[in-house]
Design a protein around this motif. Structure first.
Motif, PDB file in Angstrom:
ATOM      1  N   GLU A  59       0.824  -1.204   0.000  1.00 42.88           N
ATOM      2  CA  GLU A  59       0.000   0.000   0.000  1.00 42.88           C
ATOM      3  C   GLU A  59       0.862   1.259   0.000  1.00 42.88           C
TER       4      GLU A  59
ATOM      5  N   ASP B 279       2.117   1.686  -3.538  1.00 47.62           N
ATOM      6  CA  ASP B 279       1.057   2.183  -4.422  1.00 47.62           C
ATOM      7  C   ASP B 279       0.786   3.665  -4.173  1.00 47.62           C
ATOM      8  N   LYS B 280       0.778   4.056  -2.905  1.00 46.99           N
ATOM      9  CA  LYS B 280       0.531   5.464  -2.561  1.00 46.99           C
ATOM     10  C   LYS B 280       1.648   6.348  -3.096  1.00 46.99           C
TER      11      LYS B 280
ATOM     12  N   GLU C 167       3.488   5.774  -5.721  1.00 43.29           N
ATOM     13  CA  GLU C 167       3.320   5.876  -7.163  1.00 43.29           C
ATOM     14  C   GLU C 167       2.216   6.859  -7.520  1.00 43.29           C
ATOM     15  N   GLU C 168       1.111   6.841  -6.787  1.00 43.39           N
ATOM     16  CA  GLU C 168       0.008   7.759  -7.036  1.00 43.39           C
ATOM     17  C   GLU C 168       0.446   9.204  -6.830  1.00 43.39           C
ATOM     18  N   GLU C 169       1.221   9.447  -5.774  1.00 47.71           N
ATOM     19  CA  GLU C 169       1.686  10.799  -5.482  1.00 47.71           C
ATOM     20  C   GLU C 169       2.636  11.290  -6.580  1.00 47.71           C
ATOM     21  N   LYS C 170       3.468  10.391  -7.104  1.00 44.18           N
ATOM     22  CA  LYS C 170       4.371  10.789  -8.178  1.00 44.18           C
ATOM     23  C   LYS C 170       3.599  11.136  -9.444  1.00 44.18           C
ATOM     24  N   ARG C 171       2.567  10.340  -9.761  1.00 44.15           N
ATOM     25  CA  ARG C 171       1.764  10.623 -10.952  1.00 44.15           C
ATOM     26  C   ARG C 171       0.999  11.931 -10.795  1.00 44.15           C
ATOM     27  N   ALA C 172       0.539  12.223  -9.575  1.00 40.76           N
ATOM     28  CA  ALA C 172      -0.210  13.449  -9.336  1.00 40.76           C
ATOM     29  C   ALA C 172       0.640  14.698  -9.516  1.00 40.76           C
TER      30      ALA C 172
END
Length: 218
Positions: free
Chosen positions: A205, A208-209, A211-216
């Motif tokens: 988790e 995944d978090k 990775e999400e922050e990097k994409r954002a």
């Protein structure tokens, strides 16, 4: 206008030595009289995000026989964690550096960072595995501060609510008072497997978090 800061790089992957070639003397320092060093020398590192199955010999509780069984929860090249053999509550665990460091001030910066990271991960994992939502993190330094084993370690101690039936067994031992019972082997093995699984979940988790922050930020 100040340009945005680039995203922080993800933490480097944990190296996973081959258990068959594990040499505990290659980097860690040990004290032959220390029980935690015995555990460190016995159990090889593994990838905590993908723990070995309960049947794996590399985490067998009996490897420390004839000493008390060891129920491993985490084993990296830098730190190890295992269930306390005289728990104050279900899921009471110990986290310590793999090398022999008598007190917190003796740990290296790398060990300190790894300990801090996994105090949080293990707290989340033991809460999931036991369903107990409150806990203490305790770290003692020296005999006068109630440190029994002179190898730096953190206690993560779940605190069940009084209405929780499991609390009945531990009510008199809250905060170290009263008689402590030795951990049951069958219970310890099952609980350790559940905590190892939860550790893997928490780390996935976190990844995944990140990775999400990097994409954002792109």
């Amino acid at each position: 206008m100040t340009p945005p800061k680039p995203p922080s790089p993800p933490p480097p992957p944990v190296p996973v030595p081959n258990p068959s070639t594990f040499d505990p003397t290659s980097s860690a320092t040990h004290d032959s009289t220390c029980p935690f060093c015995t555990i460190s020398k016995t159990y090889p590192p593994y990838d905590p995000s993908s723990p070995p199955p309960p049947s794996s010999r590399s985490i067998s509780p009996s490897l420390t026989s004839p000493n008390p069984c060891t129920f491993m929860l985490l084993s990296t090249p830098v730190v190890i964690a295992f269930l306390d053999i005289m728990p104050l509550s279900p899921g009471h665990l110990l986290l310590c550096p793999r090398s022999h460091r008598p007190k917190l001030t003796d740990v290296t910066p790398e060990e300190s960072a790894e300990l801090g990271r996994y105090v949080r991960v293990l707290s989340a994992a033991v809460s999931r595995a036991t369903g107990i939502r409150d806990w203490n993190v305790v770290q003692n330094n020296g005999a006068a501060a109630a440190q029994v084993v002179p190898h730096c370690h953190f206690h993560v101690i779940p605190r069940p609510e009084l209405r929780d039936k499991r609390a009945e067994r531990f009510t008199s031992t809250m905060f170290g008072r009263g008689q402590r019972d030795e951990l049951d082997d069958e219970e310890g093995e099952a609980l350790a497997a559940e905590i190892r699984r939860a550790v893997g979940e928490v780390l996935k988790e976190d990844e995944d978090k990140s990775e999400e922050e990097k994409r954002a930020k792109l």
